[in-house]
Design a protein around this motif. Structure first.
Motif, mmCIF file in Angstrom:
data_model
loop_
_atom_site.group_PDB
_atom_site.id
_atom_site.type_symbol
_atom_site.label_atom_id
_atom_site.label_comp_id
_atom_site.label_asym_id
_atom_site.label_seq_id
_atom_site.Cartn_x
_atom_site.Cartn_y
_atom_site.Cartn_z
ATOM 1 N N LEU A 1 0.825 -1.207 0.000
ATOM 2 C CA LEU A 1 0.000 0.000 0.000
ATOM 3 C C LEU A 1 0.864 1.264 0.000
ATOM 4 O O LEU A 1 0.535 2.249 -0.664
ATOM 5 N N ASN A 2 1.957 1.225 0.739
ATOM 6 C CA ASN A 2 2.877 2.365 0.743
ATOM 7 C C ASN A 2 3.525 2.552 -0.626
ATOM 8 O O ASN A 2 3.703 3.676 -1.102
ATOM 9 N N ALA A 3 3.868 1.432 -1.272
ATOM 10 C CA ALA A 3 4.550 1.494 -2.566
ATOM 11 C C ALA A 3 3.646 2.047 -3.667
ATOM 12 O O ALA A 3 4.113 2.760 -4.565
ATOM 13 N N ILE A 4 2.356 1.728 -3.607
ATOM 14 C CA ILE A 4 1.445 2.179 -4.666
ATOM 15 C C ILE A 4 0.776 3.511 -4.320
ATOM 16 O O ILE A 4 -0.033 4.026 -5.106
ATOM 17 N N GLY A 5 1.065 4.047 -3.127
ATOM 18 C CA GLY A 5 0.529 5.355 -2.758
ATOM 19 C C GLY A 5 -0.844 5.329 -2.129
ATOM 20 O O GLY A 5 -1.574 6.319 -2.193
ATOM 21 N N ALA A 6 -1.199 4.190 -1.512
ATOM 22 C CA ALA A 6 -2.494 4.093 -0.828
ATOM 23 C C ALA A 6 -2.247 4.035 0.679
ATOM 24 O O ALA A 6 -2.446 3.006 1.322
ATOM 25 N N THR A 7 -1.787 5.155 1.227
ATOM 26 C CA THR A 7 -1.368 5.172 2.626
ATOM 27 C C THR A 7 -2.508 5.491 3.590
ATOM 28 O O THR A 7 -2.357 5.322 4.796
#
Length: 207
Positions: A143-149
């Protein structure tokens, strides 16, 4: 057709996918979105609230004083609504809050919600979401890598207990299958994260 990039769990672009305009580029109908959200929230209510009326509270069988001659107002029971410990007048009773929407309106609401997410740049397609073990850390890293924080709705093509359990402990993250998504969850999430397979199934079912 709109085209959107496909990323892997590391956030790297690995391809692209075409999205049907009927589903992902529809006119956003705010009135229908409001109606669908309201219907969903009302249908979540149990409606089990209940207060006691004067016939249901204990006591009050005896007339507190005689009808005339005391100088006080006439009273027939100490359990009337104006008395302390008396019954509740016009209080809530168990009822159903359930409300419905026709299929066509539901479909319009779903199209509007998905189109709004794509237009705002909050729709993320991942090639595949898997984990070898029950690992919350793996899902957090993805989630952090794809920008869904923040709040995210993760949509899967089929039940994957490891992914679902791994996401369960993450605050603000909810998982769903492509055929069980609803307008409220889509709008409530900051990011709509969906696998490539789920997108294809979603378009096949709702087109």
């Amino acid at each position: 057709m709109a085209t959107i990039k496909v990323v892997n769990m590391k956030g790297e672009e690995v391809g692209s996918i075409e999205l049907l305009d009927t589903i992902f580029a529809a006119d956003v109908n705010e009135a229908v979105l409001h109606a669908a959200t309201r219907a969903y929230l009302m249908n979540q209510r149990q409606g089990t609230q209940s207060t006691l009326t004067r016939t249901e509270v204990s006591g009050g069988g005896k007339k507190p004083w005689r009808q005339k001659g005391t100088g006080r107002a006439r009273q027939g029971s100490t359990r009337a609504p104006q008395w302390t410990h008396g019954g509740i007048a016009f209080g809530p009773k168990p009822r159903s809050y359930r409300t419905g929407m026709n299929k066509k309106t539901k479909r319009v609401a779903l199209y509007s919600a998905l189109s709004a997410k794509l237009a705002a740049g909050n729709l993320i397609v991942v090639d595949n979401i898997t984990t070898e073990d029950y690992s919350t850390k793996t899902m957090v890293n993805m989630l952090n890598a794809i920008g869904a924080t923040k709040k995210a709705l993760v949509v899967l093509p089929e039940i994957d207990k490891k992914v679902i359990k791994s996401c369960a402990n993450i605050e603000g993250v909810k998982t769903a299958l492509y055929n069980t998504i609803n307008v409220y969850d889509i709008l409530n999430a900051d990011k709509f994260v969906v696998t490539e397979a789920a997108v294809k199934m979603l378009q096949e079912v709702y087109a």
